[in-house]
Design a protein around this motif. Structure first.
Motif, short mmCIF file in Angstrom:
data_model
loop_
_atom_site.label_atom_id
_atom_site.label_comp_id
_atom_site.label_asym_id
_atom_site.label_seq_id
_atom_site.Cartn_x
_atom_site.Cartn_y
_atom_site.Cartn_z
N ALA A 15 0.83 -1.20 0.00
CA ALA A 15 0.00 0.00 0.00
C ALA A 15 0.86 1.25 0.00
O ALA A 15 0.56 2.22 -0.70
CB ALA A 15 -0.94 0.01 1.21
N MET A 16 1.95 1.23 0.76
CA MET A 16 2.83 2.40 0.82
C MET A 16 3.58 2.57 -0.51
O MET A 16 3.72 3.68 -1.00
CB MET A 16 3.83 2.25 1.96
CG MET A 16 4.64 3.50 2.18
SD MET A 16 3.62 4.90 2.65
CE MET A 16 3.93 4.93 4.37
N VAL A 17 4.02 1.48 -1.09
CA VAL A 17 4.70 1.55 -2.38
C VAL A 17 3.75 2.09 -3.44
O VAL A 17 4.12 2.95 -4.24
CB VAL A 17 5.27 0.16 -2.79
CG1 VAL A 17 5.78 0.18 -4.22
CG2 VAL A 17 6.37 -0.26 -1.82
N ASP A 18 2.50 1.63 -3.42
CA ASP A 18 1.50 2.14 -4.37
C ASP A 18 1.27 3.64 -4.16
O ASP A 18 1.15 4.40 -5.12
CB ASP A 18 0.17 1.39 -4.22
CG ASP A 18 0.25 -0.06 -4.68
OD1 ASP A 18 1.23 -0.43 -5.36
OD2 ASP A 18 -0.66 -0.83 -4.32
N SER A 19 1.24 4.06 -2.90
CA SER A 19 1.05 5.49 -2.59
C SER A 19 2.21 6.31 -3.13
O SER A 19 2.01 7.40 -3.67
CB SER A 19 0.93 5.70 -1.08
OG SER A 19 -0.20 5.04 -0.59
N ILE A 20 3.42 5.81 -2.98
CA ILE A 20 4.59 6.52 -3.48
C ILE A 20 4.52 6.66 -5.00
O ILE A 20 4.85 7.72 -5.55
CB ILE A 20 5.89 5.82 -3.03
CG1 ILE A 20 6.05 5.99 -1.52
CG2 ILE A 20 7.11 6.37 -3.77
CD1 ILE A 20 7.14 5.15 -0.90
N GLU A 21 4.06 5.62 -5.66
CA GLU A 21 3.92 5.70 -7.12
C GLU A 21 2.92 6.78 -7.51
O GLU A 21 3.14 7.53 -8.46
CB GLU A 21 3.53 4.34 -7.69
CG GLU A 21 4.66 3.33 -7.64
CD GLU A 21 4.25 1.93 -8.09
OE1 GLU A 21 3.09 1.73 -8.49
OE2 GLU A 21 5.12 1.05 -8.01
N VAL A 22 1.82 6.89 -6.77
CA VAL A 22 0.83 7.94 -7.03
C VAL A 22 1.46 9.30 -6.77
O VAL A 22 1.31 10.24 -7.57
CB VAL A 22 -0.44 7.73 -6.17
CG1 VAL A 22 -1.35 8.94 -6.24
CG2 VAL A 22 -1.18 6.47 -6.60
#
Length: 124
Positions: A15-22
């Motif tokens: 979830a954090m990695v996905d947030s960083i991508e956003v």
């Protein structure tokens, strides 16, 4: 290592990695808006922590705290939303965040003497 790899610490969950991508795709204006929301939330968390910690103290408690110079001991004089007023053995009043205060189990002899001399009604 490229820029995107540097922004993805390996210990983070999906979830954090996905947030960083956003985040990496946002404009400056969007990043500023998110930053303001994050700062607001952090302030709210700190206010809650201060209020919760302040509830652990009462007027007359013996406490200690450390400033840039040394460890100080004192007596709680008043409790406010963000600070606790502490009268120290140096006979100075300090406004201290309750998150920095520690209750003293047994006051030092100098603190006990100060309490009896300065506040005889409270410590008789």
């Amino acid at each position: 290592m490229n820029r995107k790899q540097m922004n993805k610490p390996p210990a983070l969950g999906k979830a954090m990695v996905d947030s960083i991508e956003v985040i990496n795709r946002l404009s400056a204006r969007e990043l500023i808006a998110i930053n303001e929301m994050i700062i607001s939330r952090l302030k709210e968390i700190r206010r809650e922590e201060c209020a919760q910690k302040a509830q652990q103290f009462k007027i007359g408690d013996f406490v200690s705290f450390e400033d840039d110079v040394k460890k100080r001991e004192g007596i709680v004089l008043s409790i406010h939303q963000k600070t606790v007023k502490v009268f120290t053995t140096e006979e100075l009043a300090w406004k201290v965040s309750p998150t920095l205060l520690k209750k003293l189990g047994t006051p030092s002899s100098s603190l006990e003497k100060l309490a009896h001399d300065m506040f005889p009604k409270m410590f008789s």
